[in-house]
Design an enzyme around this catalytic site. Structure first.
Site, PDB file in Angstrom:
ATOM      1  N   CYS A   1       8.720 -47.065  -4.712  1.00 38.81           N
ATOM      2  CA  CYS A   1       7.341 -47.355  -4.463  1.00 38.81           C
ATOM      3  C   CYS A   1       6.466 -46.359  -5.229  1.00 38.81           C
ATOM      4  O   CYS A   1       7.161 -45.817  -6.001  1.00 38.81           O
ATOM      5  CB  CYS A   1       7.178 -47.113  -2.938  1.00 38.81           C
ATOM      6  SG  CYS A   1       7.094 -45.304  -2.425  1.00 38.81           S
TER       7      CYS A   1
ATOM      8  N   ARG B   1      -2.828 -49.639   5.963  1.00 37.53           N
ATOM      9  CA  ARG B   1      -1.283 -49.367   6.500  1.00 37.53           C
ATOM     10  C   ARG B   1      -1.312 -48.348   7.545  1.00 37.53           C
ATOM     11  O   ARG B   1      -0.454 -48.095   8.437  1.00 37.53           O
ATOM     12  CB  ARG B   1      -0.521 -48.923   5.441  1.00 37.53           C
ATOM     13  CG  ARG B   1      -0.488 -50.248   4.419  1.00 37.53           C
ATOM     14  CD  ARG B   1       0.848 -50.134   3.283  1.00 37.53           C
ATOM     15  NE  ARG B   1       1.803 -49.453   4.050  1.00 37.53           N
ATOM     16  CZ  ARG B   1       2.706 -48.495   3.623  1.00 37.53           C
ATOM     17  NH1 ARG B   1       2.804 -48.308   2.270  1.00 37.53           N
ATOM     18  NH2 ARG B   1       4.008 -48.140   4.169  1.00 37.53           N
TER      19      ARG B   1
ATOM     20  N   ASP C   1       2.374 -35.443   3.004  1.00 35.20           N
ATOM     21  CA  ASP C   1       1.439 -36.480   3.212  1.00 35.20           C
ATOM     22  C   ASP C   1      -0.249 -35.749   3.292  1.00 35.20           C
ATOM     23  O   ASP C   1      -0.984 -36.515   3.593  1.00 35.20           O
ATOM     24  CB  ASP C   1       1.833 -37.014   4.548  1.00 35.20           C
ATOM     25  CG  ASP C   1       2.953 -37.922   4.644  1.00 35.20           C
ATOM     26  OD1 ASP C   1       3.416 -38.182   3.479  1.00 35.20           O
ATOM     27  OD2 ASP C   1       3.534 -38.406   5.594  1.00 35.20           O
TER      28      ASP C   1
ATOM     29  N   ARG D   1      12.618 -42.932  -4.155  1.00 30.86           N
ATOM     30  CA  ARG D   1      13.284 -43.281  -2.497  1.00 30.86           C
ATOM     31  C   ARG D   1      14.306 -43.912  -2.119  1.00 30.86           C
ATOM     32  O   ARG D   1      14.280 -44.880  -1.629  1.00 30.86           O
ATOM     33  CB  ARG D   1      11.785 -43.557  -1.803  1.00 30.86           C
ATOM     34  CG  ARG D   1      10.479 -42.811  -2.236  1.00 30.86           C
ATOM     35  CD  ARG D   1       9.468 -43.282  -1.365  1.00 30.86           C
ATOM     36  NE  ARG D   1       9.545 -42.840   0.031  1.00 30.86           N
ATOM     37  CZ  ARG D   1       8.471 -43.418   0.999  1.00 30.86           C
ATOM     38  NH1 ARG D   1       7.628 -43.705   0.608  1.00 30.86           N
ATOM     39  NH2 ARG D   1       8.802 -42.972   2.359  1.00 30.86           N
TER      40      ARG D   1
ATOM     41  N   LYS E   1       1.540 -43.004  13.308  1.00 29.16           N
ATOM     42  CA  LYS E   1       2.183 -44.044  12.878  1.00 29.16           C
ATOM     43  C   LYS E   1       3.643 -43.838  12.409  1.00 29.16           C
ATOM     44  O   LYS E   1       4.532 -44.780  13.115  1.00 29.16           O
ATOM     45  CB  LYS E   1       1.430 -44.716  11.369  1.00 29.16           C
ATOM     46  CG  LYS E   1       2.251 -45.459  10.433  1.00 29.16           C
ATOM     47  CD  LYS E   1       1.797 -45.695   9.277  1.00 29.16           C
ATOM     48  CE  LYS E   1       1.950 -44.553   8.100  1.00 29.16           C
ATOM     49  NZ  LYS E   1       3.322 -44.792   7.326  1.00 29.16           N
ATOM     50  N   ASN E   2       3.859 -42.791  12.121  1.00 31.13           N
ATOM     51  CA  ASN E   2       5.192 -42.457  11.374  1.00 31.13           C
ATOM     52  C   ASN E   2       6.248 -41.996  12.896  1.00 31.13           C
ATOM     53  O   ASN E   2       7.370 -41.830  12.741  1.00 31.13           O
ATOM     54  CB  ASN E   2       5.206 -41.175  10.622  1.00 31.13           C
ATOM     55  CG  ASN E   2       5.006 -41.647   9.259  1.00 31.13           C
ATOM     56  OD1 ASN E   2       4.706 -43.064   8.916  1.00 31.13           O
ATOM     57  ND2 ASN E   2       4.535 -40.971   8.322  1.00 31.13           N
TER      58      ASN E   2
HETATM   59  C1  EPZ Z   1       8.955 -40.275   5.773  1.00 30.54           C
HETATM   60  O1  EPZ Z   1       9.495 -40.754   4.767  1.00 30.54           O
HETATM   61  C2  EPZ Z   1       7.416 -40.422   6.063  1.00 30.54           C
HETATM   62  N1  EPZ Z   1       7.565 -41.931   6.498  1.00 30.54           N
HETATM   63  C3  EPZ Z   1       6.625 -40.484   4.809  1.00 30.54           C
HETATM   64  O2  EPZ Z   1       5.362 -40.807   5.165  1.00 30.54           O
HETATM   65  C4  EPZ Z   1       6.612 -38.987   4.337  1.00 30.54           C
HETATM   66  O3  EPZ Z   1       6.073 -38.721   3.058  1.00 30.54           O
HETATM   67  C5  EPZ Z   1       8.141 -38.398   4.109  1.00 30.54           C
HETATM   68  O4  EPZ Z   1       8.945 -38.759   5.317  1.00 30.54           O
HETATM   69  C6  EPZ Z   1       8.202 -36.989   3.830  1.00 30.54           C
HETATM   70  O5  EPZ Z   1       7.651 -36.273   4.965  1.00 30.54           O
HETATM   71  C7  EPZ Z   1       8.001 -42.315   7.773  1.00 30.54           C
HETATM   72  O6  EPZ Z   1       8.032 -41.503   8.621  1.00 30.54           O
HETATM   73  C8  EPZ Z   1       7.914 -43.670   8.147  1.00 30.54           C
HETATM   74  P1  EPZ Z   1      12.433 -38.732   3.449  1.00 30.54           P
HETATM   75  P2  EPZ Z   1      11.025 -40.912   4.307  1.00 30.54           P
HETATM   76  O7  EPZ Z   1      13.640 -39.425   3.654  1.00 30.54           O
HETATM   77  O8  EPZ Z   1      11.761 -40.748   5.680  1.00 30.54           O
HETATM   78  C9  EPZ Z   1      14.848 -37.883  -0.511  1.00 30.54           C
HETATM   79  C10 EPZ Z   1       3.318 -41.842   4.940  1.00 30.54           C
HETATM   80  O9  EPZ Z   1       2.167 -41.614   3.595  1.00 30.54           O
HETATM   81  N2  EPZ Z   1      15.819 -39.032  -0.066  1.00 30.54           N
HETATM   82  O10 EPZ Z   1      12.324 -37.561   4.357  1.00 30.54           O
HETATM   83  O11 EPZ Z   1      11.281 -42.147   3.507  1.00 30.54           O
HETATM   84  C11 EPZ Z   1      13.453 -38.703  -0.857  1.00 30.54           C
HETATM   85  O12 EPZ Z   1      13.495 -39.585  -2.106  1.00 30.54           O
HETATM   86  C12 EPZ Z   1       4.751 -41.824   4.209  1.00 30.54           C
HETATM   87  O13 EPZ Z   1       3.084 -42.062   5.973  1.00 30.54           O
HETATM   88  C13 EPZ Z   1      16.962 -39.131  -0.741  1.00 30.54           C
HETATM   89  O14 EPZ Z   1      17.288 -38.753  -1.770  1.00 30.54           O
HETATM   90  O15 EPZ Z   1      11.275 -39.647   3.729  1.00 30.54           O
HETATM   91  C14 EPZ Z   1      12.407 -37.720  -0.936  1.00 30.54           C
HETATM   92  O16 EPZ Z   1      12.571 -36.976  -2.047  1.00 30.54           O
HETATM   93  C15 EPZ Z   1       5.035 -41.778   2.950  1.00 30.54           C
HETATM   94  N3  EPZ Z   1      17.985 -40.159  -0.067  1.00 30.54           N
HETATM   95  C16 EPZ Z   1      13.208 -36.716   0.235  1.00 30.54           C
HETATM   96  O17 EPZ Z   1      14.606 -37.024   0.253  1.00 30.54           O
HETATM   97  C17 EPZ Z   1      17.971 -40.619   0.949  1.00 30.54           C
HETATM   98  O18 EPZ Z   1      18.593 -41.198   1.422  1.00 30.54           O
HETATM   99  C18 EPZ Z   1      12.484 -36.717   1.402  1.00 30.54           C
HETATM  100  O19 EPZ Z   1      12.272 -38.192   1.947  1.00 30.54           O
HETATM  101  C19 EPZ Z   1      16.537 -40.262   1.937  1.00 30.54           C
HETATM  102  C20 EPZ Z   1      15.585 -39.556   1.214  1.00 30.54           C
END
Ligand code: EPZ
Length: 421
Positions: free
Chosen positions: A116, A399, A307, A121, A22-23
């Site tokens: 969420c 999902r 995850d 996030r 999915k991702n």
């Molecule tokens: C991706 O989310 C995945 N989603 C998530 O999978 C996964 O848990 C996550 O990466 C971490 O591996 C998809 O690929 C669609 P991040 P993403 O930006 O990209 C902080 C699942 O269950 N951050 O790497 O949204 C954030 O809050 C899902 O399939 C900021 O502070 O995660 C977090 O603490 C859930 N500012 C950290 O970085 C930003 O602008 C990592 O988040 C962006 C992120």
């Protein structure tokens, strides 16, 4: 609303085929916005998030045909650049259209995704990086308004934190920008690597693929000729089924996987005492003589994935001793703890550290899913519990897990989808 009724205690056996990731599929679908012609994507998982993103593209005016595990997407007909609240609120990953829409059309409006169940996030890193590339960004009425009438220009982006979708958004924006973009502290997840490879196959010059410093030489607005894309296997689905074998003390094989993508998961299973036979594209797990406790700290790839944290917490309930699980990525990703306690789990929580005291006798219970991976942990616990469990709010599972109950039932589990009254 559907729920799953699970009769626990059955041994599993046989083979399960892992679906496309999915991702990985989500950014690839978003990338069709910067494609020159229509693009076929195969090995798509049949899950709701994919349908949601296709619907978003449809709302923008794109056309697509979607059947089973393939979609052909034509974005040449896009007439709107507004990703509306009603879709974005149902799936945060909708933010992936921001970079490609802005790069191609010079303006777009994307609803703010908001927090969420697993944390706040924010998307500040996405926005700051696009500003560095020359975009003018403001937030009004709950929407990100982005403009770059002269087109985006290359820049050096240093991410303060590693962000998966942030890296993907900037990769797609940079692919069409003027000049060279360097992303420092880039995400190295296999899903990011596949996006880089697809952009590269489409003629974009990219250096440092798979490393934390990626350099992209933009096409100056030229749309990309993209060939058919086959989505990589879902490493989290693979890990979840390995946990299903482990928690039911069974021997099962997962097929169509890339073992190198799940090394950190395999190491933990081995440390817990499970047997693993690793082939080129399949892995067989067999029972542990004694399940040992573990220590897990979640981190970015190639570290242990957040995850898979919830699923390993379910598994740790059966370990002979105390396991320590530390969540480093998201501030609120322990919602499953309260639900696991309903099965009889003994878990202590302090901040971002969970102490799991095993072994536990698990008994069937009514539990509530809170997010995608938390839901799969509840299913795992239910498979191991004595008696019948009902896992409610499984729309979270739908999902991201393709045909979860039929895949589990084919392995010998007793899972039935029912409707709440
Ligand atoms: C991706 O989310 C995945 N989603 C998530 O999978 C996964 O848990 C996550 O990466 C971490 O591996 C998809 O690929 C669609 P991040 P993403 O930006 O990209 C902080 C699942 O269950 N951050 O790497 O949204 C954030 O809050 C899902 O399939 C900021 O502070 O995660 C977090 O603490 C859930 N500012 C950290 O970085 C930003 O602008 C990592 O988040 C962006 C992120």
């Amino acid at each position: 609303m559907d729920y799953l009724q699970i009769v626990g205690g059955n041994k599993l056996r046989g083979k399960v085929t892992i679906s496309g990731a999915k991702n990985a599929a989500l950014p690839l679908i978003a990338a069709t916005i910067i494609a020159k012609d229509s693009v076929q994507i195969t090995n798509l998982p049949n899950v709701r998030d994919i349908k949601t993103l296709l619907k978003l593209l449809d709302n923008l005016g794109a056309r697509y045909e979607h059947a089973k595990s393939a979609a052909t997407i034509d974005t040449s007909t896009i007439t709107s650049t507004k990703a509306t609240y009603d879709i974005v609120r149902t799936m945060r990953a909708s933010i992936l259209v921001l970079g490609p829409l802005l790069a191609r059309f010079g303006h777009c409006e994307v609803s703010l995704p908001g927090g969420c169940a697993i944390g706040q996030r924010p998307i500040d890193l996405h926005l700051r990086a696009l500003e560095q590339m020359g975009a003018d960004i403001s937030i009004k009425g709950g929407y990100v308004h982005a403009k770059a009438p002269q087109g985006l220009r290359g820049a050096t982006i240093i991410f303060d934190k590693i962000t998966v979708t942030g890296t993907e958004n900037i990769l797609m924006a940079a692919a069409l920008a003027k000049g060279k973009t360097t992303i420092i502290n880039a995400a190295k997840e296999p899903e990011v690597v596949q996006l880089c490879q697809i952009l590269q196959n489409s003629g974009v010059d990219i250096e440092g693929i798979g490393s934390d410093e990626i350099t992209i030489f933009g096409s100056e607005g030229e749309l990309l000729p993209m060939e058919t894309i086959s989505v990589i296997p879902d490493r989290i689905e693979a890990g979840t089924y390995l946990c299903a074998g482990a928690i039911t003390n069974s021997t099962i094989t997962i097929d169509k996987v890339i073992p190198a993508h799940i090394e950190s998961i395999l190491v933990k299973l081995q440390q817990m005492g499970f047997g693993l036979e690793i082939g080129d594209s399949n892995i067989t797990i067999s029972p542990a003589r004694r399940i040992e406790p573990i220590e897990i700290v979640t981190s970015e790839y190639p570290g242990f994935p957040t995850d898979m944290q919830a699923q390993f917490m379910a598994l740790a309930l059966l370990a002979n001793g105390t396991s320590i699980i530390e969540e480093r990525l998201f501030e609120n990703r322990f919602m499953h703890v309260a639900e696991l306690r309903r099965f009889g789990a003994n878990i202590q929580l302090k901040g971002n550290i969970a102490t799991v005291i095993g072994p536990t006798e698990l008994y069937g219970a009514d539990v509530m899913a809170t997010d995608l991976r938390a839901s799969s942990a509840l299913v795992l616990a239910a498979l191991a519990a004595q008696g019948t469990s009902n896992v409610h709010r499984i729309y979270h599972l739908d999902r991201g897990y393709e045909n979860l109950e039929s895949k589990l039932n084919a392995l010998g589990a007793q899972v039935t989808r029912l409707q709440e009254h």
